[in-house]
Design an enzyme around this catalytic site. Structure first.
Site, PDB file in Angstrom:
ATOM      1  N   ARG A 113      10.548  -1.517   0.143  1.00 20.60           N
ATOM      2  CA  ARG A 113       9.150  -1.807   0.468  1.00 20.60           C
ATOM      3  C   ARG A 113       9.052  -2.982   1.441  1.00 20.60           C
ATOM      4  O   ARG A 113       8.252  -2.971   2.378  1.00 20.60           O
ATOM      5  CB  ARG A 113       8.372  -2.120  -0.811  1.00 20.60           C
ATOM      6  CG  ARG A 113       6.934  -2.532  -0.521  1.00 20.60           C
ATOM      7  CD  ARG A 113       6.121  -2.735  -1.780  1.00 20.60           C
ATOM      8  NE  ARG A 113       4.779  -3.216  -1.441  1.00 20.60           N
ATOM      9  CZ  ARG A 113       3.833  -3.434  -2.345  1.00 20.60           C
ATOM     10  NH1 ARG A 113       4.055  -3.206  -3.611  1.00 20.60           N
ATOM     11  NH2 ARG A 113       2.647  -3.863  -1.964  1.00 20.60           N
TER      12      ARG A 113
ATOM     13  N   CYS B 255      -4.510   7.639  -8.911  1.00 20.07           N
ATOM     14  CA  CYS B 255      -4.529   6.341  -8.249  1.00 20.07           C
ATOM     15  C   CYS B 255      -5.535   5.472  -8.991  1.00 20.07           C
ATOM     16  O   CYS B 255      -6.513   5.987  -9.531  1.00 20.07           O
ATOM     17  CB  CYS B 255      -4.975   6.550  -6.805  1.00 20.07           C
ATOM     18  SG  CYS B 255      -5.093   5.019  -5.886  1.00 20.07           S
TER      19      CYS B 255
ATOM     20  N   TYR C 233      -8.755   0.243   0.972  1.00 22.87           N
ATOM     21  CA  TYR C 233      -7.760   0.612   1.986  1.00 22.87           C
ATOM     22  C   TYR C 233      -8.393   0.938   3.339  1.00 22.87           C
ATOM     23  O   TYR C 233      -7.703   0.960   4.354  1.00 22.87           O
ATOM     24  CB  TYR C 233      -6.916   1.797   1.503  1.00 22.87           C
ATOM     25  CG  TYR C 233      -5.894   1.384   0.477  1.00 22.87           C
ATOM     26  CD1 TYR C 233      -4.622   0.972   0.856  1.00 22.87           C
ATOM     27  CD2 TYR C 233      -6.209   1.361  -0.882  1.00 22.87           C
ATOM     28  CE1 TYR C 233      -3.681   0.562  -0.083  1.00 22.87           C
ATOM     29  CE2 TYR C 233      -5.286   0.954  -1.831  1.00 22.87           C
ATOM     30  CZ  TYR C 233      -4.021   0.555  -1.426  1.00 22.87           C
ATOM     31  OH  TYR C 233      -3.110   0.140  -2.355  1.00 22.87           O
TER      32      TYR C 233
ATOM     33  N   HIS D  62      -6.213   6.817  -1.042  1.00 20.17           N
ATOM     34  CA  HIS D  62      -6.324   5.607  -0.216  1.00 20.17           C
ATOM     35  C   HIS D  62      -7.178   5.859   1.031  1.00 20.17           C
ATOM     36  O   HIS D  62      -7.088   5.120   2.015  1.00 20.17           O
ATOM     37  CB  HIS D  62      -4.947   5.048   0.165  1.00 20.17           C
ATOM     38  CG  HIS D  62      -4.215   4.480  -1.019  1.00 20.17           C
ATOM     39  ND1 HIS D  62      -3.002   3.851  -0.933  1.00 20.17           N
ATOM     40  CD2 HIS D  62      -4.541   4.451  -2.334  1.00 20.17           C
ATOM     41  CE1 HIS D  62      -2.606   3.454  -2.131  1.00 20.17           C
ATOM     42  NE2 HIS D  62      -3.525   3.822  -3.003  1.00 20.17           N
TER      43      HIS D  62
END
Length: 439
Positions: free
Chosen positions: A96, A172, A256, A202
């Site tokens: 990441r 999510c 987002y 997102h």
């Protein structure tokens, strides 16, 4: 007498696992779980032990007859499971950190699930999820796959297109976080608020907001134009939307959307943070270290409040609520990632969308909205194109498709930049991308 349910959690050594365990404890009276299998890989063994022992203490404290099994044997965990939940990170936080840092060199946002970072997380993760799907077909063909692993929309898309598992739901915590945030804004209990969600993971919009069944969208938009209120998710600080923009948009963006509608500001902020305190992955690494130190305490038998900082708030609420609604055929409404089936007119029927659904024992039934409003439709379609091409690249290991996917993504402004980023990131993640290096 029906035996209790078997839950297999892949990525069981995750710092989020106590959230999940708390959810199963809270809902035990409606969800008769008898076995929870936490499975991880060799690299996650120590974390699995620590978090698994905390899980056992939490269940003992609750006095419930649930057996917790810790294993590195995925097949054993999957055998005869009723629900399989996935919450893993291929390449761990080191991967990441690369996703977040490398794009910055090219003047492109580095972020876990958006832009190049989201692409490469998908490329690393989709083949592993498809392997799990093949094992499920063999070992627990009736099970539901509840995927929490990001990028959840792209992964759900890939499972629907490239596996025989159709009992898949992507989940999510952004929508549930938005509901909780708006309830707070209105100063009411969250059970009274329902947002009608549609879009992608997102990339989801609140098309309407109901308080006790009556639309309060205009009132909420008015409150959101007050700059203090605009971000709902712990790990993304919004700058607040321009009131004119929000009033004209007539929909509630998720946090987002900052990356798309405030691309310049978010790039600068992310770059500055990476230079000052490190990328988000590096910050999370420190947080996780502290969390696992806490988890080790043999006297700890609850989910520690510090877990909230990790950005996964309401994760267990979302996951266990969904599992319970499927198991009990509750027919309540929840936002999930599922096959579109005509619910959003401008997205292909067989694609994954994130949308409010009625949750039944046959899975989520999306609530049709007709079409997305014109102001948000184009961006959603563009991201869906990106997800589809990216999924195909993940399955085929085709570098050209990876470059195409990144060029389609609105966060990357040139095909040349896309190619340079793809080539550097392919090299950086080589151990986790065998499909690109076999040719």
């Amino acid at each position: 007498m029906k035996k209790g349910l078997k839950i297999a959690t892949i990525g069981g050594g995750s710092s989020y696992t106590p959230e999940l365990i708390e959810g199963f404890i809270k809902r035990y009276n409606e969800l008769p779980v008898s076995e929870i299998w936490l499975v991880d890989i060799e690299a996650g063994k120590e974390k699995l032990e620590i978090v698994g022992n905390l899980a056992k203490r939490m269940i003992a404290k609750a006095g419930l007859p649930i057996d917790v099994h810790l294993t590195l044997d995925r097949r054993a965990a999957l055998t005869d499971a009723d629900f399989v939940t996935t919450q893993f990170r291929v390449g761990l936080l080191e991967a990441r950190a690369k996703d977040e840092r490398i794009p910055l060199k090219y003047g492109v946002l580095g972020q876990e699930t958006n832009g190049p970072g989201g692409l490469f997380k998908g490329l690393r993760t989709i083949p592993v999820v498809l392997d799990i799907c093949r094992e499920m077909e063999e070992l627990c063909p009736e099970a539901w796959l509840i995927n929490f692993t990001n990028p959840a929309g792209m992964i759900t898309e890939a499972v629907l297109r490239y596996s025989n598992i159709q009992k898949v739901v992507g989940l999510c915590n952004v929508p549930i976080g938005m509901e909780m945030g708006i309830a707070k804004l209105l100063n009411v209990d969250s059970s009274r608020v329902r947002i009608h969600f549609a879009g992608l993971n997102h990339m989801v919009f609140g098309l309407d907001v109901y308080l006790d069944g009556i639309s309060v969208k205009d009132q909420v938009i008015q409150k959101l134009t007050d700059l203090e209120n605009s971000s709902f998710v712990k790990n993304i600080d919004g700058f607040g939307w321009e009131p004119e923009f929000l009033k004209a948009l007539q929909a509630i963006p998720c946090s987002y959307h900052n990356y798309y509608y405030k691309a310049k500001e978010m790039f600068e902020k992310t770059k500055a943070e990476a230079e000052e305190e490190g990328t988000r992955a590096e910050v999370v690494k420190k947080l996780e270290k502290e969390l696992f130190e806490l988890y080790k305490d043999p006297n700890l038998d609850i989910k520690p409040p510090q877990l909230e900082k990790r950005g996964g708030a309401y994760y267990s609420e979302a996951a266990v609520r969904l599992i319970s609604s499927i198991y009990n055929d509750k027919r309540d409404i929840q936002p999930v990632n599922t096959k579109n089936n005509g619910a959003i007119a401008s997205i292909p029927n067989e694609s994954a969308v994130e949308i409010s659904c009625v949750i039944t024992k046959d899975g989520p039934k999306p609530i049709a909205i007709g079409d997305l409003p014109v102001p948000v439709r184009g961006l959603v379609q563009q991201i869906k194109s990106f997800e589809r091409v990216a999924s195909e690249a993940a399955v085929t290991g085709d570098r050209n498709l990876a470059i195409l996917a990144l060029t389609i993504n609105p966060l990357v402004a040139s095909d040349k930049t896309a190619k340079e980023i793809v080539d550097e990131m392919l090299e950086a993640h080589k151990p986790y991308l065998p499909q690109f290096f076999h040719h």
